[in-house]
Motif scaffolding. Sequence first.
Motif, PDB file in Angstrom:
ATOM      1  N   GLU A  43      26.912  42.818  23.167  1.00 11.60           N
ATOM      2  CA  GLU A  43      26.405  42.349  24.454  1.00 11.60           C
ATOM      3  C   GLU A  43      27.521  42.324  25.496  1.00 11.60           C
ATOM      4  O   GLU A  43      27.305  42.663  26.662  1.00 11.60           O
ATOM      5  N   ARG A  44      28.722  41.946  25.056  1.00  8.80           N
ATOM      6  CA  ARG A  44      29.853  41.865  25.985  1.00  8.80           C
ATOM      7  C   ARG A  44      30.423  43.247  26.297  1.00  8.80           C
ATOM      8  O   ARG A  44      30.881  43.500  27.423  1.00  8.80           O
ATOM      9  N   TYR A  45      30.401  44.154  25.299  1.00  6.66           N
ATOM     10  CA  TYR A  45      30.962  45.503  25.485  1.00  6.66           C
ATOM     11  C   TYR A  45      29.884  46.537  25.131  1.00  6.66           C
ATOM     12  O   TYR A  45      29.969  47.213  24.107  1.00  6.66           O
ATOM     13  N   PRO A  46      28.877  46.682  25.975  1.00  7.07           N
ATOM     14  CA  PRO A  46      27.727  47.535  25.623  1.00  7.07           C
ATOM     15  C   PRO A  46      28.066  49.018  25.512  1.00  7.07           C
ATOM     16  O   PRO A  46      27.302  49.768  24.888  1.00  7.07           O
ATOM     17  N   LYS A  47      29.156  49.453  26.092  1.00  4.02           N
ATOM     18  CA  LYS A  47      29.493  50.885  26.054  1.00  4.02           C
ATOM     19  C   LYS A  47      30.421  51.263  24.906  1.00  4.02           C
ATOM     20  O   LYS A  47      30.796  52.422  24.771  1.00  4.02           O
ATOM     21  N   VAL A  48      30.787  50.281  24.080  1.00  2.00           N
ATOM     22  CA  VAL A  48      31.639  50.576  22.919  1.00  2.00           C
ATOM     23  C   VAL A  48      30.747  50.961  21.741  1.00  2.00           C
ATOM     24  O   VAL A  48      29.815  50.232  21.388  1.00  2.00           O
ATOM     25  N   ARG A  49      31.032  52.102  21.140  1.00  2.00           N
ATOM     26  CA  ARG A  49      30.285  52.532  19.962  1.00  2.00           C
ATOM     27  C   ARG A  49      30.872  51.853  18.728  1.00  2.00           C
ATOM     28  O   ARG A  49      32.088  51.871  18.525  1.00  2.00           O
ATOM     29  N   ILE A  50      30.027  51.273  17.899  1.00  2.00           N
ATOM     30  CA  ILE A  50      30.473  50.547  16.711  1.00  2.00           C
ATOM     31  C   ILE A  50      30.106  51.334  15.460  1.00  2.00           C
ATOM     32  O   ILE A  50      28.942  51.654  15.240  1.00  2.00           O
ATOM     33  N   ASP A  51      31.111  51.669  14.661  1.00  2.00           N
ATOM     34  CA  ASP A  51      30.898  52.264  13.339  1.00  2.00           C
ATOM     35  C   ASP A  51      31.251  51.213  12.302  1.00  2.00           C
ATOM     36  O   ASP A  51      32.407  50.784  12.202  1.00  2.00           O
ATOM     37  N   LEU A  52      30.259  50.782  11.525  1.00  2.00           N
ATOM     38  CA  LEU A  52      30.445  49.687  10.568  1.00  2.00           C
ATOM     39  C   LEU A  52      30.097  50.164   9.168  1.00  2.00           C
ATOM     40  O   LEU A  52      29.011  50.689   8.941  1.00  2.00           O
TER      41      LEU A  52
ATOM     42  N   ARG B 196      32.625  61.734  26.573  1.00  2.00           N
ATOM     43  CA  ARG B 196      31.672  62.678  27.163  1.00  2.00           C
ATOM     44  C   ARG B 196      30.261  62.104  27.186  1.00  2.00           C
ATOM     45  O   ARG B 196      29.461  62.427  28.072  1.00  2.00           O
ATOM     46  N   ALA B 197      29.948  61.268  26.186  1.00  2.00           N
ATOM     47  CA  ALA B 197      28.618  60.668  26.101  1.00  2.00           C
ATOM     48  C   ALA B 197      28.502  59.388  26.924  1.00  2.00           C
ATOM     49  O   ALA B 197      27.448  58.755  26.941  1.00  2.00           O
ATOM     50  N   GLY B 198      29.579  58.997  27.591  1.00  2.00           N
ATOM     51  CA  GLY B 198      29.549  57.811  28.433  1.00  2.00           C
ATOM     52  C   GLY B 198      29.995  56.535  27.750  1.00  2.00           C
ATOM     53  O   GLY B 198      29.914  55.468  28.345  1.00  2.00           O
ATOM     54  N   ALA B 199      30.464  56.618  26.502  1.00  2.00           N
ATOM     55  CA  ALA B 199      30.944  55.422  25.804  1.00  2.00           C
ATOM     56  C   ALA B 199      32.326  55.032  26.322  1.00  2.00           C
ATOM     57  O   ALA B 199      33.093  55.870  26.784  1.00  2.00           O
ATOM     58  N   ALA B 200      32.641  53.739  26.214  1.00  2.00           N
ATOM     59  CA  ALA B 200      33.925  53.241  26.709  1.00  2.00           C
ATOM     60  C   ALA B 200      34.935  53.052  25.590  1.00  2.00           C
ATOM     61  O   ALA B 200      36.005  52.512  25.813  1.00  2.00           O
ATOM     62  N   GLY B 201      34.610  53.486  24.393  1.00  2.00           N
ATOM     63  CA  GLY B 201      35.530  53.331  23.270  1.00  2.00           C
ATOM     64  C   GLY B 201      34.784  53.356  21.961  1.00  2.00           C
ATOM     65  O   GLY B 201      33.554  53.489  21.917  1.00  2.00           O
ATOM     66  N   HIS B 202      35.552  53.199  20.888  1.00  2.00           N
ATOM     67  CA  HIS B 202      34.995  53.336  19.539  1.00  2.00           C
ATOM     68  C   HIS B 202      35.621  52.269  18.648  1.00  2.00           C
ATOM     69  O   HIS B 202      36.844  52.175  18.549  1.00  2.00           O
ATOM     70  N   LEU B 203      34.791  51.461  18.010  1.00  2.00           N
ATOM     71  CA  LEU B 203      35.256  50.429  17.087  1.00  2.00           C
ATOM     72  C   LEU B 203      34.908  50.839  15.671  1.00  2.00           C
ATOM     73  O   LEU B 203      33.731  51.043  15.356  1.00  2.00           O
ATOM     74  N   ARG B 204      35.918  50.974  14.819  1.00  2.00           N
ATOM     75  CA  ARG B 204      35.706  51.345  13.417  1.00  2.00           C
ATOM     76  C   ARG B 204      36.062  50.149  12.546  1.00  2.00           C
ATOM     77  O   ARG B 204      37.205  49.721  12.509  1.00  2.00           O
ATOM     78  N   LEU B 205      35.056  49.647  11.825  1.00  2.00           N
ATOM     79  CA  LEU B 205      35.205  48.395  11.100  1.00  2.00           C
ATOM     80  C   LEU B 205      34.570  48.508   9.718  1.00  2.00           C
ATOM     81  O   LEU B 205      33.481  49.050   9.574  1.00  2.00           O
ATOM     82  N   CYS B 206      35.281  48.010   8.703  1.00  2.59           N
ATOM     83  CA  CYS B 206      34.721  47.860   7.358  1.00  2.59           C
ATOM     84  C   CYS B 206      34.544  46.375   7.084  1.00  2.59           C
ATOM     85  O   CYS B 206      35.325  45.554   7.571  1.00  2.59           O
ATOM     86  N   ALA B 207      33.539  46.043   6.291  1.00  5.06           N
ATOM     87  CA  ALA B 207      33.320  44.632   5.966  1.00  5.06           C
ATOM     88  C   ALA B 207      32.703  44.513   4.588  1.00  5.06           C
ATOM     89  O   ALA B 207      31.930  45.378   4.165  1.00  5.06           O
ATOM     90  N   ASN B 208      33.055  43.432   3.892  1.00  2.18           N
ATOM     91  CA  ASN B 208      32.536  43.228   2.542  1.00  2.18           C
ATOM     92  C   ASN B 208      31.164  42.550   2.585  1.00  2.18           C
ATOM     93  O   ASN B 208      30.709  42.117   3.646  1.00  2.18           O
ATOM     94  N   PRO B 209      30.472  42.472   1.461  1.00  2.00           N
ATOM     95  CA  PRO B 209      29.124  41.879   1.463  1.00  2.00           C
ATOM     96  C   PRO B 209      29.072  40.448   1.984  1.00  2.00           C
ATOM     97  O   PRO B 209      28.073  40.048   2.591  1.00  2.00           O
ATOM     98  N   SER B 210      30.129  39.669   1.741  1.00  2.00           N
ATOM     99  CA  SER B 210      30.128  38.285   2.235  1.00  2.00           C
ATOM    100  C   SER B 210      30.063  38.244   3.753  1.00  2.00           C
ATOM    101  O   SER B 210      29.417  37.365   4.338  1.00  2.00           O
ATOM    102  N   ALA B 211      30.745  39.180   4.405  1.00  2.00           N
ATOM    103  CA  ALA B 211      30.713  39.228   5.869  1.00  2.00           C
ATOM    104  C   ALA B 211      29.343  39.654   6.369  1.00  2.00           C
ATOM    105  O   ALA B 211      28.800  39.088   7.323  1.00  2.00           O
ATOM    106  N   PHE B 212      28.755  40.668   5.713  1.00  2.00           N
ATOM    107  CA  PHE B 212      27.429  41.139   6.107  1.00  2.00           C
ATOM    108  C   PHE B 212      26.380  40.049   5.913  1.00  2.00           C
ATOM    109  O   PHE B 212      25.456  39.923   6.722  1.00  2.00           O
TER     110      PHE B 212
END
Length: 312
Positions: free
Chosen positions: A121-130, A92-108
């Motif tokens: 940059e490649r998928y600007p309409k995907v909402r990222i929850d990290l 409804r908000a115009g997003a093309a999908g949703h990415l749900r990702l967890c990461a440890n401190p080493s990754a951050f």
Amino acid sequence: MINLNRFDLVTLRLFVAALDAGSLTAGADRFGISLAAASKRIADLEQHCGVPLLQRRQRGVSATAEGQTVHRLAIEVIARLEQLAQSIDDFRAGAAGHLRLCANPSAFGGFLPAVLARYAERYPKVRIDLDDTLSEDGVRAVQKGTAELAVIGDNVPCDGLETLPCNVDELVLLVPMTHPLATAGAGAGAGTVAMEHALGHDQIALARSASLTRKVIAAAEAAGLTLRIRVQVRSFDSMCRMVACGLGIAVLPSSAAQLYAQALGLVTLRLTGAEVERRLLLAMRRRSALSAPALALVQMIEAEVGAADGSD
């Protein structure tokens, strides 16, 4: 065959809430219903399942063996429905999908921010929850379905999950410039130190359950030492600030150490005499079940890892 239409979402959520709190009263309060109404809902659920799900005691409730299975699966069902609701809101908000990702401190502290920047940059309409989590918490999030992907250490149990390598880094030692180990080296940032000698000093570390800390503890045990953890913190930023204040030294991935060394006036030393390679894995339940946004990130990481391997 049980009639699926008999399962009620409110009752499932009440069941999960009551077990998580260890109290049916607490579960009822969360949903704003009376204890009698909550008891009736749980009794109806048990009747529908044909087995007792809760052990009722004077001081609360706990799950039966069957209840533990229902609890685990109910969490997954609820998580999936929450993802469905969020996805609809995203559309409804115009997003093309949703990415749900967890990461440890080493990754951050290492490769992940740059990867996600390229992904966004490649998928600007995907909402990222990290979520910034320890590896074990990331594994549980994927197992429960509250995240599709998790970046974890390679020494973390992840039964039932598929994994693929996503990053390799080298562990180094971070010390103040005035520390004896730094002054014994061949100049700031150019020295080396044996892991055994490094671990004989007070350490700044993440929680003992963190995959990085467990790796360092294993190295200490292999050298016949007991790791002397003076301060436990929750992030690399806090680790490095404690080192800068002279409270101890720290073992952490080179990519993270380099970020803080210059800013805080610290020295990085290469470690010898132990396994210092630090491998991170990308964990998922099943590749075939990933959403399009999650699969796109997996394929991007695979391509970048493959290109790096090809350049060696």
